[in-house]
Every structure is written in structure tokens, then in C-alpha cells.
Design a protein around this motif. Structure first.
Motif, PDB file in Angstrom:
ATOM      1  N   ALA A 335       4.275   1.244   6.747  1.00 34.91           N
ATOM      2  CA  ALA A 335       4.480   2.483   6.143  1.00 34.91           C
ATOM      3  C   ALA A 335       3.261   3.797   5.937  1.00 34.91           C
ATOM      4  O   ALA A 335       2.857   3.743   6.515  1.00 34.91           O
ATOM      5  CB  ALA A 335       3.860   2.430   4.290  1.00 34.91           C
ATOM      6  N   ALA A 336       4.237   4.926   6.198  1.00 36.65           N
ATOM      7  CA  ALA A 336       3.891   6.182   6.029  1.00 36.65           C
ATOM      8  C   ALA A 336       2.224   6.053   4.795  1.00 36.65           C
ATOM      9  O   ALA A 336       2.779   6.168   4.380  1.00 36.65           O
ATOM     10  CB  ALA A 336       5.398   7.235   5.945  1.00 36.65           C
ATOM     11  N   ASN A 337       1.650   7.086   5.784  1.00 33.00           N
ATOM     12  CA  ASN A 337       1.117   7.384   5.026  1.00 33.00           C
ATOM     13  C   ASN A 337       0.422   8.640   4.001  1.00 33.00           C
ATOM     14  O   ASN A 337      -0.507   9.400   4.324  1.00 33.00           O
ATOM     15  CB  ASN A 337      -0.790   7.206   5.768  1.00 33.00           C
ATOM     16  N   VAL A 338       1.378   8.730   2.544  1.00 32.90           N
ATOM     17  CA  VAL A 338       1.729   9.770   2.294  1.00 32.90           C
ATOM     18  C   VAL A 338       0.472   9.965   1.446  1.00 32.90           C
ATOM     19  O   VAL A 338      -0.298   8.646   1.001  1.00 32.90           O
ATOM     20  CB  VAL A 338       2.710   9.917   1.970  1.00 32.90           C
ATOM     21  N   THR A 339      -0.205  10.701   1.549  1.00 28.24           N
ATOM     22  CA  THR A 339      -1.010  11.890   0.547  1.00 28.24           C
ATOM     23  C   THR A 339      -0.638  12.322  -1.271  1.00 28.24           C
ATOM     24  O   THR A 339       0.063  13.476  -0.796  1.00 28.24           O
ATOM     25  CB  THR A 339      -2.168  12.633   1.499  1.00 28.24           C
ATOM     26  N   SER A 352      -5.677   5.036   2.312  1.00 26.63           N
ATOM     27  CA  SER A 352      -7.204   4.745   1.325  1.00 26.63           C
ATOM     28  C   SER A 352      -7.367   3.307   0.453  1.00 26.63           C
ATOM     29  O   SER A 352      -8.532   3.309  -0.353  1.00 26.63           O
ATOM     30  CB  SER A 352      -7.438   6.260  -0.005  1.00 26.63           C
ATOM     31  N   ILE A 353      -5.919   2.806  -0.001  1.00 28.99           N
ATOM     32  CA  ILE A 353      -6.208   1.866  -1.007  1.00 28.99           C
ATOM     33  C   ILE A 353      -6.188   0.709  -0.455  1.00 28.99           C
ATOM     34  O   ILE A 353      -5.671   0.118   0.425  1.00 28.99           O
ATOM     35  CB  ILE A 353      -4.709   2.309  -2.239  1.00 28.99           C
ATOM     36  N   LYS A 354      -7.323  -0.406  -0.936  1.00 26.07           N
ATOM     37  CA  LYS A 354      -7.646  -1.374  -0.368  1.00 26.07           C
ATOM     38  C   LYS A 354      -7.473  -2.809  -1.545  1.00 26.07           C
ATOM     39  O   LYS A 354      -7.245  -2.835  -1.996  1.00 26.07           O
ATOM     40  CB  LYS A 354      -8.820  -1.714   0.316  1.00 26.07           C
ATOM     41  N   GLY A 355      -6.834  -3.591   0.360  1.00 25.39           N
ATOM     42  CA  GLY A 355      -5.983  -4.214  -1.186  1.00 25.39           C
ATOM     43  C   GLY A 355      -5.778  -5.947  -0.450  1.00 25.39           C
ATOM     44  O   GLY A 355      -4.547  -5.162   0.885  1.00 25.39           O
ATOM     45  N   MET A 388      -5.208 -11.666  -7.529  1.00 24.06           N
ATOM     46  CA  MET A 388      -4.833 -12.143  -6.123  1.00 24.06           C
ATOM     47  C   MET A 388      -5.155 -10.858  -4.996  1.00 24.06           C
ATOM     48  O   MET A 388      -4.846 -10.766  -4.347  1.00 24.06           O
ATOM     49  CB  MET A 388      -3.127 -12.385  -6.128  1.00 24.06           C
ATOM     50  N   ASP A 389      -5.922  -9.838  -5.882  1.00 22.16           N
ATOM     51  CA  ASP A 389      -6.528  -8.930  -5.007  1.00 22.16           C
ATOM     52  C   ASP A 389      -5.066  -8.026  -4.461  1.00 22.16           C
ATOM     53  O   ASP A 389      -4.433  -7.369  -3.135  1.00 22.16           O
ATOM     54  CB  ASP A 389      -6.508  -9.303  -3.426  1.00 22.16           C
ATOM     55  N   ILE A 390      -4.117  -7.811  -5.495  1.00 19.66           N
ATOM     56  CA  ILE A 390      -2.882  -6.848  -5.302  1.00 19.66           C
ATOM     57  C   ILE A 390      -3.204  -5.573  -5.961  1.00 19.66           C
ATOM     58  O   ILE A 390      -3.321  -5.632  -7.233  1.00 19.66           O
ATOM     59  CB  ILE A 390      -1.504  -7.676  -5.473  1.00 19.66           C
ATOM     60  N   ASP A 453       1.320  -4.925   2.787  1.00 21.00           N
ATOM     61  CA  ASP A 453       0.229  -5.882   3.700  1.00 21.00           C
ATOM     62  C   ASP A 453      -0.863  -5.383   3.853  1.00 21.00           C
ATOM     63  O   ASP A 453      -1.157  -4.153   3.329  1.00 21.00           O
ATOM     64  CB  ASP A 453       0.583  -6.474   4.649  1.00 21.00           C
ATOM     65  N   GLU A 454      -1.720  -6.342   3.942  1.00 16.05           N
ATOM     66  CA  GLU A 454      -3.262  -5.658   4.086  1.00 16.05           C
ATOM     67  C   GLU A 454      -3.522  -4.382   5.435  1.00 16.05           C
ATOM     68  O   GLU A 454      -4.211  -4.103   4.902  1.00 16.05           O
ATOM     69  CB  GLU A 454      -4.047  -6.553   4.219  1.00 16.05           C
TER      70      GLU A 454
END
Length: 476
Positions: A335-339, A352-355, A388-390, A453-454
Motif C-alpha cells: 500500500a502507498a505509504n501516505v502521511t 508507522s502504524i503497527k499491527g 486481534m491486534d488489528i 497485512d502486517e
């Protein structure tokens, strides 16, 4: 053969093809005696896939005579005569012979005579024969429902005989005049007959063998370089049936089939244009998730290299914009890493979002459907996904910051990661010529859901929240 047309505008739906290109260098002249019509216009139309287009018009004089005439011959296909009241009176075939006469009466549909066109005389004979047999079959199908035993068996035998007679009629004509336009249409309308069960591998019915046999023989005798198929009411339906029912819905399988057809048609400009346009239309906004990969393939292999030179500037812009949006968000791709910016004014890069998974929900606080679905998405998130760490990322697309913040507070949307793009950031993207997050995620309506996904690869997109949940469950 009569068929009403709701409005004359339906003819003009295909106005792009209104001027029919040349087929040879002899022009056309079709004389029509149409009783009892006088001093009114009649129209010559033709089929173009599911559309009906206008080829010519002619004024019927005091003697009920009219002439359709042009210096450039008409393209071959199934045409039809349209009355002043905008109803189709009858069909005719246009092929190489385009100088003939017609005598007809609007009050007597069966009083139809072609002079100087052996093709249309034979076509008329066939349509009358099929109409008669068709009515017998329709009556028999209604009658057989109330029969049992020997009576039912006897009627079924008659129906089988009538169907076989129609098939034999077509087969015999194909053998006698294999190059004729009628034979080409008979071949295109024919469906393969699967061998009986005792001829299947192992001597018993094999559903996989039956499917493969039917699919492998579906286009027997059909040439994708024969543009006479384009102007028919049945060719597009046959194409749709093949791709919807017989070809695997997996994008790579569709791509392989599409490339084979286009390779066969490439030497015939009209057929190539028709097929490529058909596939663009079918897969630019596909029915099933992931099939937009087919459109991206069409764009990269054919359109972007100049093989769709018939597109207008407006059409070209639509196709190119759509392609660039879809190229950036294919299933399985990162996915595009938009800010974007959160409610506190902090910049947040997506990566930067981890899950274990990230659900991105593009929405608008003023959108009625969004207002219906946001509480449902929040409910499944609070009760299931966050355990579920989502991570749930809500991106405000439209509606204004104030309305967005008020909706978040009023509906207590806690634990979401709420983001939006500031006006300044939007302008910076525009000035720098960078694609916006809307283009990168193909967000031109709301709501839109993505599942990453992760590693932030796209797992699913543009599904409902419960469909996403089923995918998540399947991947547990």
C-alpha cells in the motif's frame, strides 16, 4: 420480430458509430416500398453489441417509396428497419450485396419481400421457419408441465425432434454456404454438445470433463477476425457468458483468455477495437475484487502503447486517470505509504502504524451511508478486531474538519486512528505533481474499506466490513 423502442434516444446511444465506415468501394442503395406509410421518415439502424445505432434515414414519399443511399458501403451485420413510430419492423442482413429492394406493409408483418438479395431472402425463410418452430416449442413447454407418463414422453420426443430439425437446418446451410454471413452467424450462435456419459473418461459422467469440453469447444468455428459478428445482438452476450461462466474469475486466467482473443483479432481493426473496448468497459470497474488487474494489464499492454487510438481526449483522460489510480493499489502489492494528520495536528505516516492487520476506512461525516456503517464498523472493531491486534484507521475524505471532529466525539469513536489531509498538504501535493491519497487508493466515493497485512500489503479492498471480517477470520 417486432420490438418496441422506448425512445429514439436509444438509437443515438451509440452515436460514436453513427457514420458507418466503408466495407468496399461500391456504396449502398436500398429501396423500400413501405405501405401504407406516406410523407414520413423511416430509419435504418444496426446492432452494435447491446446498443442500437442509427445508420441512415429516408423520407417516404406519396407513393410509399423511400431510398437509403450512400457513397460508402455499410459495414456488414444485422440491420433493422424502424418505422416513423420508432418501432423495429423487421431485420435484414447487410454484407457484400448492398443494392436491393424491399416491399413491406406495416399492417401485415408477414408481407415482406426482398428483391435482388439472395442472402436476405434466405434469411427471411430461416426466420419464418424458426418462428414457427419456436412457437411450437413454446406451446409444448407450457403443455408438458401438466402431462405425465406416455403423453409427456411423446411430447418430449416431438420437442427433441423440432430442436434437432433447427440444428440440422443450420448445419446444412453451413455446409452449403460456409463463407456466407448467415453461416458465420449460425456458427457463432451454436453451442457445443457435451458427449454422453458413457464417452467420458472411465465411462461415467465426469462434471470436470463436461465443463472442459464445453469451454474448449465454445468458440468452435468462430473467427475473431470476422467483424460481421460485431453488429449482432448475440455476440456480446456470448462473450459475457464465456467470461462470466466459463473462465476462472482469477485475474491471471482472464488476462490469458483476453490476450488470446485480441491476438486473433489484431489484424482486423474493427474487431480489435470492439473487443478491446468491451474488455475495458467490463474490467475498468469489475464485479469482483481484484479483477481490476485485468484493466491494468489492458492499459499497460495495449492502451499506453497507442493501440487504442480511437479514444477521444475525454475518454483517454478517464482511462489514464483510472489506470494510474489502480496501478498503485493492486491486491498483494504494498500500500502507498501516505502521511496524513491526526486530530491533534500530528503527522502520521501509514507505515508507522503497527499491527497484525490494518483496516483503513475512508469516510465522510456528512455521507448518509457512512453514518449507517460507521457505528457497525466501530462495533466489530471494539468487540473483536482490536483484540486481534488489528488497527483501525479512519480517514476523513470530505465533510470538513469541524463536522468530522463533532461526529467522532458524539459517537465516541475511541481507539481509532483518526486522520485527514490538511488543505496545506493537499496544495503541496498538487503543486509538486504528486498523486493524492485519493488517487493512490482510488477513493472517489465513500465509504471505502481496505485491509492491509502486517507488512502493509493490500489483502482486500472495496468490500463491506463484514466481508473484510470473513477474510480476517479465514486468515486466523
Amino acid at each position: 420480430m417486432n420490438m418496441g423502442i422506448k425512445s429514439f434516444a436509444s438509437f443515438l446511444l451509440a452515436f460514436l458509430m453513427m457514420t458507418v465506415p466503408a466495407f468496399s468501394q461500391q456504396g449502398y442503395e436500398i429501396k423500400v416500398q413501405l405501405d401504407p406509410v406516406k410523407n414520413q421518415y423511416i430509419y435504418l439502424g444496426y446492432h452494435y453489441g447491446k446498443l442500437k445505432a442509427l445508420a441512415d434515414s429516408a423520407l417516404v414519399n406519396e407513393q410509399s417509396m423511400a431510398v437509403f443511399k450512400g457513397d460508402e458501403p455499410l459495414k456488414p451485420g444485422i440491420y433493422f428497419l424502424v418505422s416513423p413510430g420508432k418501432t423495429i419492423l423487421f431485420e435484414m442482413l447487410i454484407d457484400k450485396d448492398q443494392h436491393f429492394s424491399i416491399a413491406a406493409d406495416t399492417t401485415l408483418p408477414d408481407k415482406l419481400i426482398f428483391t435482388g438479395s439472395a442472402t436476405n431472402s434466405k434469411f427471411l425463410e430461416y426466420t419464418r421457419y424458426v418462428s414457427q418452430r419456436g412457437q411450437q416449442l413454446t406451446n409444448a413447454r407450457q403443455q408438458i408441465q401438466s402431462l405425465t407418463g406416455a403423453e409427456r414422453d411423446e411430447l418430449q420426443k416431438k420437442m427433441n425432434t423440432w430442436n434437432q430439425e433447427i440444428s440440422d437446418y443450420r448445419n446444412n446451410f453451413e455446409k452449403q454456404e460456409p463463407e456466407s454471413i448467415i453461416a458465420a452467424y449460425f456458427r457463432a450462435m451454436k453451442e457445443p454438445t457435451v458427449p454422453p456419459a458413457n464417452l467420458h473418461p472411465g465411462g461415467k459422467y465426469d462434471s470436470l470433463y463436461a465443463y472442459r469440453y464445453f469451454k474448449d469447444n465454445f468458440w468452435n468455428g468462430v473467427s475473431f477476425a470476422d467483424e460481421r459478428l460485431i453488429r449482432t445482438p448475440f455476440f456480446e452476450a456470448k462473450l459475457n457468458r464465456y467470461y462470466d461462466q466459463l473462465v476462472s474469475p482469477v485475474p491471471d486466467s482472464i488476462i490469458a483468455e483476453v490476450d488470446l482473443m485480441l491476438a486473433e483479432a489484431v489484424d482486423n481493426k474493427e474487431m480489435f477495437r470492439y473487443l478491446l473496448s468491451h474488455f475495458i468497459d467490463k474490467y475498468i470497474n469489475p464485479q469482483y475484487m481484484g479483477q481490476d488487474k485485468v484493466f491494468v494489464h489492458l492499459f499497460e499492454k495495449y492502451i499506453s502503447v497507442g493501440m487504442a487510438d480511437w479514444l477521444t481526449e475525454s475518454q483517454r483522460k478517464t482511462v489514464y486517470d483510472r489506470a494510474y489510480s489502480l496501478i498503485a493499489n493492486q491486491i498483494g502489492a504494498p500500500a502507498a505509504n501516505v502521511t496524513l494528520t491526526d486530530t491533534t495536528g500530528k503527522s502520521v505516516p501509514l507505515y508507522s502504524i503497527k499491527g497484525k492487520y490494518t483496516v483503513i476506512y475512508f469516510w465522510d461525516p456528512t455521507c448518509g451511508f457512512c453514518k449507517e456503517t460507521v457505528p457497525k464498523v466501530d462495533s466489530i472493531f471494539q468487540n473483536k478486531w482490536k483484540h486481534m491486534d488489528i488497527k483501525l484507521v479512519g480517514v476523513m475524505v470530505d465533510g470538513g474538519k469541524e463536522a468530522w471532529m463533532n461526529y467522532i466525539r458524539k459517537n465516541n469513536l475511541k481507539d481509532w486512528i483518526h486522520l485527514y489531509q490538511t488543505d496545506k498538504a493537499r496544495q503541496e501535493d498538487y503543486d509538486a505533481g504528486r498523486p493524492s491519497y485519493r488517487q493512490l487508493y482510488d477513493v472517489y466515493q465513500t465509504p471505502v474499506l481496505y485491509l492491509l497485512d502486517e507488512q502493509k500489503r493490500i489483502v482486500a479492498k472495496k468490500l463491506t466490513y463484514d466481508q473484510l471480517d470473513k477474510i480476517i477470520e479465514a486468515k486466523k
